[in-house]
Scaffold this active site. Structure first.
Site, PDB file in Angstrom:
ATOM      1  N   CYS A   1      27.491 -12.878   8.031  1.00  0.00           N
ATOM      2  CA  CYS A   1      28.629 -12.026   7.717  1.00  0.00           C
ATOM      3  C   CYS A   1      29.750 -12.229   8.729  1.00  0.00           C
ATOM      4  CB  CYS A   1      28.204 -10.562   7.666  1.00  0.00           C
ATOM      5  SG  CYS A   1      27.374 -10.010   9.132  1.00  0.00           S
TER       6      CYS A   1
ATOM      7  N   HIS B   1      26.909  -5.178  11.083  1.00  0.00           N
ATOM      8  CA  HIS B   1      27.459  -5.935   9.970  1.00  0.00           C
ATOM      9  C   HIS B   1      28.958  -6.119  10.161  1.00  0.00           C
ATOM     10  CE1 HIS B   1      27.601  -7.641   6.098  1.00  0.00           C
ATOM     11  NE2 HIS B   1      28.266  -6.664   5.531  1.00  0.00           N
TER      12      HIS B   1
END
Lengths: 894, 739
Positions: free
Chosen positions: B113, B424
């Site tokens: 990510c 994230h």
């Protein structure tokens, strides 16, 4: 221990203690009794001594003394049995002597005195008799046969209980029951006079002689009696339920309560009874009211001159049955509520309320979104005769090109678009046909198919002498093009649902047996026939469908669409219970692929709306199996649970709980059906707990579960404008904005929630949730079965199946009309209905009411009552069209 | 003669006479007179049937006084529009993307990510895109090494793929090349790739691009990346003790926003970041002393990058920690007071004009010019961006005059999660339309502008965030980009558009004061980097596969000979990198499970692949047998069974291996209707397959593409295969086990 203690719990306390020993009679420990004596007040002690004296004297040899003693004893007992909250003192004090008296009784010679003693023993047995001994009854029968009520209510009740037991015993032994029946007579008479109708009915049901009831009902108690009868019918096994309802019907007829009688006749689907009602009633106005009730139920019924003598009158009445005024009434309601203004799909989506999602891609038309908009537009503006997409006059300058919404749909989407015109002009046959007409001349087969379907939709639940639907559609069913055929066939099914029209049968059955006909044409033919002959058990149609099923090849039966063919078979037996058995037997010989599916469908349809718990258990059993693969029958089984248990509120609650379990433990194919079943159980009835369950499921990882849940949310709130569901769906529309399939479902659901701008309901139950309209239910379950395989059918090219919902669409209104059938505005109280079954007196039937003036909308579970004495409604149930008559006794109070 | 009444729409035509001796057509003509509906469009319903023109009245049984119904209108028949309506569903994918208004998402390839969000942010810089487009495939000059070249190409390809596609893209190629170039991104932990720092990825990527784009030959812009992102700083270093003072100039790619307890706002953090203390040897004192370094901005880039220094190294716990303090930032940033005096002077005039313009806009007379204010300017600026750039960067003094020091926010890269190694990364990018899109790997979500400033850290995500994300309580921003509100040069743009906004990126980022640095580079990394350099000159070119493989083997052998062994994985990567474009799909698929492919297998596969490619050049089937022959000669692991009879039909098959070093896991495939799918929802349920089977993939025509084993625990692998299918028409057949 101070014997005089005033606080000593003499009466109730000791009575209670004794009660514990009541069932273990007689060998009473003397010691205990002695001890108790000390607790007694002076008065009680005196009574006790007195009674003991009587007991002694009864055993005297002198008949005179005996008689005196018995008289006095009886006197004491009678004066005390008025209340039964505790064991009456005389009975209590006599308990130790029950055995003595019994023993003495046996030694007595046959005499009047002996009978007297039997009476007293019978009463004493009320508290003393061992369980199952039925001594009370025994001595009653031996006794003097006097007035049964003189010993008080509780005695009668106890006796009734013992009779029921005795009856069962005697019946199994085939012993004579005459003497029992005599007693029953007395008890029933007593109950009926004393506001205890339910008990009388219960007793008569136990002794299987309800006919007795008719002699005993009178003006004061027949309503409560019938109410109890009809409500208990739901919980009775067949054929008792029919029996009970027949009695209720007879009673209603006896007291000329024709509307109620009519409802029962409709419940039993007994045409002969309906005819009887028409012939026995001689008031034209009331007959008109009957016609309104018939029209709401959605069955076809032809009046003949026996029922209505005058031709003109008959025509007027037939018009009402044919629902020709439905559109007018609905528009009256709409105008009164001021919702005539057409709504666009955007008004429903309310995209501006969503965060940052102002529609991005307005530049290009998306066929899927336009299709959704077509449906939303059709649902929202259903029956209003105007909208902003389809009925806008095409601008002359633009040449009807870019402005025409129809062509913003793709291929089969155009079918749905053209058919949506039928939905918008619903029930208004005259102008509807005129508007649809122009699409007949189109060159596009999809458009023609849509126009045909539209004609069918416009005519839904409306009958017309000229049979325009049959005339127009009939000539298209044999066309080459399968789309046109499907349009015409489906249109016929919708227009003539429940009509059992021979002409249609003769036209459609050949298609079923045509081996060359494509599967989809055959499927729609079968469904249409199923709808036209819904609940008729018609052998020939059943045969034709069975043959069609047998003719189809293996691979065709594997198609999702083919699963609707067994459904059409089921529709023929909708709610007909055992009548299905022969066909179910035949279905066992079907191709393996469809056999179990067919079995489940037939079972669930046949018992739909019966609340038969055994069948529900059977279906649940099927759902508990874990299947290998490729078996589809669990979906219909889950729907079947809902179909069967939707009959009454308790069943609904139980089914919701069972479905919750299926959701947790069931296989994927079951989980997909559960939301649909929930939607069916609470259709147009936004229950919060179900709403929450569905909302949770609408985010399920399995997209088919989510789709089913979304559609069910729509069904749940159908026609309610429920703000909570609308909000949920709005959020879902932004959550799924990238998933075209789910977004489509969300749109459809949004359209359903705002169905007819909130003036319509899909609930097949009406008339205080007593009657189930078979065509309405048939329409809903057809849709739900199609939804079992959403991807292949609704999201494929058969989205117009959604239009089957039109069969269930009815205005959820109360419209009062005067004697000339013109709308009349009167104040009514609308509130939550209260269950008054088995309540004595005249209890309130609604709670938390508000007063409105008609026409007024009724939500699920609402009941209305007139708030004025000025008029008398001709129907006891204020729903739909109700004719008001001026009350001749009304005085304007100043 | 009969008298009937005819119902037509809402009218009732009474007492219409029927002459039963005439055909019904005559009756229709009568009705035509009454209603104006032409006979051919009349439909007259008589008891469930239509009245035919030539019917016989006597058989119809029409009675006197009967009511007939007529349907029909004189309305115009509906015609289809001349121009067919185009539906979004029918459009090719590229156009759909255009209508969507924003680019596609990127699949997460396993903790990537950080990379995805970095790419999304960079992708929003139109100037960078256009610079990349100009970068030619062959135009590699000698001062750029092979891997940088590859990375630039990969970036370019990825950007164009993002522009074109609607569905999420799997940045397989890019990822592979990135790991090749920067081996630290290929670190693995428990068999999966580790989470990395987005800032590191960002700066490394920018560095590479600046290297390769500078040399890409376009003479006008010697360093376009630097012109876009480079910030020139002048620093005054002085020692308090000695009073020594010196000044130095440097160029950086980002400003740091230091976060300490007194920093509440971005501006304060930036000021803080420009001041630092350092200890160095003072020549005058003869010992080390504390020097204070104060920097000021001397040259503004088009895009300013700001890094929030949220990660720091906690000595006591020996780990990276994250500062969760909330720091506000504006949608428009003015850095005027951070500029050096020189720069301020050049900024003065444009700023004045900007203020005037704004004043005018707020004034009572909304002139026509002001109506085409912002929106248009932004659009124009995109167009102008590329054309002006060259001028500006070549002539910095005159162009900086057009800068105002005011920047608009255009992209934010956030990290949520409490520590640096977990959590994230998500990118928030402003689109040309002015809308904000949140790119969470493969899912783009539209967002509201107001919510962007709420990302300032510390709190829970805004309400607009879909439910799936709300559970992440800590939302920390790493990167912020501002586009500079720039004033048009008065000379160039006279009266018509007195001010003009140009997007420039500004920045921000956070900092990671921890530096992974070289210390984290493993030995293998070090050796492979040397190896890389040697390998630079190896390319397959037109030599045969066997020769190419031999060449690589020679090189690796020579390394081993001197004691620096080369890891298999690096060799594989090197081998793959040197391949030609025709092997792209092959490379992608090998990268799917790099760790479980051995060098020997790769060689076998490559030979196979070459053969199959040759086959397509009309080499007969016999070649396939040769292929298998060749493979069996290749002694090591892949012992392929003889091709099954049905080879020409079965393009893929599974072979059971009895011994396999690391058992790959497969997804058991249930229920999709055709044997390939691009929709994850077709899997009614799935679980990793733990057997040891392999799969072979071909194209259904007999060509053989290679062998794949996947250990994916994620369905995305399957999806990637699906993608392959759509690209190359590969056919997959999954057998659970053939023993």
């Amino acid at each position: 221990m101070a014997p005089q203690d005033p606080n000593a719990p003499s009466g109730s306390g000791s009575g209670k203690r004794n009660e514990d020993t009541v069932k273990v009679p007689a060998k009473d420990p003397k010691k205990k009794d002695d001890k108790k004596d000390e607790d007694l007040s002076e008065e009680d002690l005196e009574l006790k001594n007195q009674l003991e004296l009587y007991v002694e004297r009864v055993q005297d040899t002198d008949p005179g003394v005996q008689k005196n003693a018995l008289e006095s004893m009886r006197q004491e007992i009678r004066t005390s049995t008025s209340s039964m909250t505790s064991v009456p003192k005389p009975l209590k004090y006599l308990r130790p002597h029950y055995g003595t008296l019994k023993a003495y009784y046996e030694t007595m010679a046959e005499s009047e005195l002996k009978n007297y003693l039997a009476d007293i023993l019978s009463v004493l047995a009320l508290t003393m008799s061992a369980e199952g001994e039925r001594e009370s009854l025994k001595y009653r029968l031996l006794g003097s046969d006097g007035d049964i009520g003189s010993w008080g209510h509780e005695y009668v009740r106890n006796l009734a209980g013992e009779i029921a037991q005795e009856f069962a015993k005697r019946q199994s032994e085939e012993a004579p029951i005459e003497e029992l029946m005599e007693l029953v007579q007395q008890i029933v008479a007593f109950h009926m006079k004393h506001n205890a109708e339910p008990e009388a009915v219960d007793l008569l049901m136990e002794v299987e002689d309800l006919d007795l009831l008719i002699e005993h009902v009178d003006k004061t108690n027949f309503k409560r009696t019938c109410l109890y009868l009809t409500s208990s019918a739901r919980y009775l096994p067949g054929p008792d339920d029919v029996l009970v309802l027949d009695i209720a019907y007879t009673i209603y007829m006896k007291f000329k309560e024709y509307p109620n009688a009519l409802q029962i006749a409709l419940y039993l689907d007994n045409m002969q009874n309906i005819k009887n009602i028409f012939t026995s009633c001689d008031d034209l106005l009331r007959k008109k009211q009957f016609c309104y009730i018939l029209a709401r139920h959605g069955i076809s019924f032809e009046l003949d001159d026996e029922m209505v003598a005058e031709d003109d009158d008959r025509e007027a009445l037939q018009d009402i049955i044919n629902n020709t005024k439905l559109s007018e009434g609905y528009l009256t309601l709409a105008r009164d509520i001021e919702v005539m203004e057409a709504k666009t799909p955007e008004d429903i989506y309310k995209a501006h309320l969503l965060d940052g999602r102002a529609s991005a891609g307005a530049s290009v038309d998306s066929a899927r979104q336009n299709l959704a908009a077509t449906f939303v537009n059709a649902f929202v503006n259903a029956g209003f005769g105007q909208d902003k997409l389809m009925t806008v006059p095409s601008d002359a300058s633009s040449g009807g090109s870019s402005g025409n919404w129809l062509f913003k749909n793709k291929e089969h989407g155009k079918t749905s678009a053209a058919a949506s015109l039928g939905m918008i002009l619903l029930w208004d046959v005259d102008s509807g046909l005129a508007q649809i007409d122009k699409y007949f001349h189109s060159k596009d087969t999809h458009v023609i198919a849509g126009a045909l379907l539209g004609v069918g939709i416009v005519n839904c639940s409306i009958k017309n002498d000229c049979d325009p639907a049959l005339a127009l559609l009939g000539e298209h069913i044999d066309k080459e093009d399968p789309f046109i055929r499907i349009g015409a066939i489906m249109g016929l099914g919708i227009a003539y649902a429940g009509a059992q029209n021979e002409q249609i049968r003769s036209k459609l059955t050949p298609i079923l047996n045509d081996a060359k006909a494509p599967l989809d044409v055959v499927t729609f033919t079968a469904i249409s026939l199923g709808l036209v002959y819904v609940g008729s058990c018609n052998e020939e149609v059943a045969q034709a469908i069975i043959f069609a099923l047998m003719d189809r090849s293996d691979s065709e039966l594997g198609e999702p669409l083919a699963r609707l063919i067994p459904l059409s078979l089921g529709l023929l037996y909708l709610g007909k219970q055992e009548s299905v058995e022969a066909t179910a037997e035949v279905s066992k010989t079907f191709n393996e692929k469809i056999r179990k599916h067919c079995d489940m469908t037939l079972l669930s349809c046949a018992y739909a709306g019966t609340g038969n718990v055994l069948k529900v258990q059977n279906l649940l059993g099927h759902c508990s199996q874990h299947l290998e693969k490729n078996e589809t029958h669990q979906g219909p089984a889950v729907l079947g649970i809902a179909m069967i248990s939707m009959a009454e509120e308790l069943g609904v609650e139980m089914a919701i709980r069972s479905l919750e379990h299926l959701l947790q433990y069931g296989e994927q194919n079951i989980r997909r059906a559960v939301p649909l079943a929930l939607g069916l159980l609470c259709i147009s009835n936004p229950k919060v707990n179900v709403m929450d369950t569905l909302s949770r499921l609408s985010h399920d990882t399995d997209s088919e579960v989510a789709m089913a849940a979304v559609i069910s949310l729509g069904l749940l709130g159908a026609g309610t404008n429920n703000a909570r569901i609308a909000g949920m769906l709005r959020n879902l529309s932004s959550y799924y904005y990238k998933d075209a399939s789910l977004l489509f479902c969300v749109r459809i659901a949004q359209g359903l929630v705002h169905l007819g701008k909130g003036l319509l309901t899909l609930n097949p139950y009406h008339s205080d949730r007593f009657l189930l309209s078979p065509t309405a239910l048939a329409g809903i379950i057809t849709l739900l079965h199609a939804c079992l395989d959403m991807k292949a059918i609704i999201l494929g090219k058969y989205h117009y199946i959604l239009y089957f919902i039109v069969l269930a669409m009815q205005p959820r209104m109360l419209l009062t009309v005067d004697e000339n059938l013109r709308p009349l505005s009167v104040p009514v109280r609308v509130g939550q209905a209260v269950d008054v079954v088995g309540q004595a007196g005249r209890p309130k039937t609604i709670t938390g009411f508000q007063t409105h003036s008609t026409p007024v909308l009724l939500a699920a579970g609402d009941r209305a009552e007139l708030a004025t004495e000025k008029y008398i409604p001709l129907s006891p149930i204020l729903e739909g069209f109700v004719i008001l008559k001026e009350n001749p006794d009304y005085r304007e109070d100043n | 003669m009969l008298n009937v009444s005819v119902k037509w729409q809402k009218e009732l035509l009474k007492a219409v006479e029927i002459d039963t001796t005439q055909p019904p057509y005559v009756f229709k003509c009568q009705l035509y007179d009454l209603t104006g509906v032409p006979p051919e469009r009349q439909k007259i319903m008589v008891k469930g049937g239509l009245l035919k023109d030539d019917a016989d009245w006597s058989t119809l049984g029409v009675k006197d006084g009967q009511k007939l119904m007529m349907m029909g209108t004189a309305d115009e028949v509906v015609k289809a529009p001349e121009k067919a309506i185009v539906f979004a569903e029918d459009l090719p994918e590229e156009e759909q993307a255009l209508h969507l208004g924003y680019g596609a998402g990127l699949f997460n390839l396993g903790n990537t990510c950080y990379m995805n969000s970095t790419i999304q942010c960079l992708h929003s810089v139109p100037e960078l895109k256009s610079a990349l487009i100009k970068y030619s495939h062959s135009g590699r000059s000698n001062d750029v090494d092979q891997t940088s070249h590859m990375l630039t190409i990969a970036t370019r390809d990825l950007f164009s793929e993002l522009d074109k596609s609607v569905k999420a893209v799997a940045p397989m190629q890019f990822w592979m090349v990135l790991r090749k170039k920067y081996p630290q991104f290929g670190q693995q932990h428990n068999g999966t790739f580790m989470q990395q720092d987005a800032e590191e990825c960002w700066s490394q990527l920018l560095y590479t691009l600046s290297q390769s784009l500078r040399s890409s030959g376009s003479s006008e812009s010697p360093d376009s990346v630097k012109a876009l992102f480079g910030i020139e700083l002048v620093s005054r270093v002085h020692c308090i003790e000695s009073g020594e003072e010196s000044s130095e100039a440097e160029s950086v790619y980002s400003l740091k926003c230091h976060i300490s307890h007194e920093v509440n706002h971005l501006h304060e953090g930036l000021k803080h970041g420009l001041k630092s203390e350092l200890e160095k040897n003072s020549p005058s004192l003869g010992r080390s002393a504390i020097y204070v370094k104060e920097s000021l901005i001397n040259g503004l880039p088009r895009y300013l990058t700001i890094q929030f220094v949220r990660f720091f190294w906690k000595r006591e716990s020996n780990q990276k920690a994250k500062i969760l303090r909330k720091v506000d930032y504006p949608l428009q940033l003015d850095i005027f007071d951070l500029c050096s005096d020189d720069l301020r002077k050049t900024l003065e005039a444009p700023r004045q004009r900007l203020r005037d313009e704004e004043g005018k806009k707020l004034g009572l007379k909304p002139s026509e010019k002001s109506s085409d204010s912002k929106d248009k300017d932004i659009k124009m600026s995109d167009v102008e961006g590329s054309s002006n750039r060259s001028g500006e960067s070549s002539n910095p003094t005159s162009d900086e005059g057009a800068m105002t020091g005011i920047y608009d926010l255009v992209a934010v890269l956030t990290h949520k999660g409490r520590s640096a190694d977990s959590g994230h990364y998500v990118a928030w990018v402003k689109q040309e339309s002015g809308k904000w899109i949140q790119y969470d790997d493969d899912n783009p979500y539209p967002q509201k502008e107001e919510d962007i400033t709420k990302l300032s850290g510390g709190g829970v995500g805004g309400s607009a965030i879909p439910p799936s994300q709300v559970e992440h309580a800590w939302r920390q921003m790493l990167l912020l980009f501002f586009s500079l509100a720039q004033l048009g040069h008065p000379g160039l743009e006279p009266e018509t558009s007195p001010h003009k906004t140009k997007p420039l990126y500004v920045p921000t980022v956070t900092g990671s004061s921890f530096n992974r640095g070289n210390s984290s580079l493993s030995n293998s990394g070090a050796s492979s980097s040397t190896f890389d350099n040697d390998n630079d000159c190896i390319q397959k070119g037109c030599q045969s596969m066997a020769d190419y493989l031999q060449q690589i083997k020679d090189i690796s052998d020579s390394f081993t000979a001197v004691g620096a062994s080369v890891l298999d994985r690096d060799l594989i990567t090197a081998t793959l990198v040197g391949l030609l474009d025709g092997f792209k799909s092959f490379i992608d698929s090998i990268m799917l499970h790099l760790s479980s492919t051995s060098l020997g297998e790769l060689r076998g596969l490559l030979l196979t692949k070459e053969l199959s490619m040759n086959r397509r050049k009309k080499i007969t089937l016999s070649a396939t047998t040769e292929l298998f022959h060749a493979l069996s000669v290749q002694a090591s692991p892949p012992l392929l069974p003889a091709p099954p009879q049905a080879f020409s039909k079965l393009a893929a098959m599974c072979v059971h291996y009895t011994s396999k070093p690391s058992p790959p896991s497969w997804l058991i495939y249930y229920g999709a209707t055709s044997h390939i799918t691009n929709d994850i929802s077709n899997f009614s349920s799935s679980s990793p397959y733990t057997g040891e089977d392999k799969m072979y993939i071909g194209d259904g025509k007999g060509s053989f593409y290679g062998e794949y084993v996947f250990a994916g625990t994620s369905l995305r692998w399957i999806l990637s295969f699906a993608k392959l299918y759509f690209k190359w028409y590969l056919f997959f057949n999954f057998f659970i086990s053939i023993c």
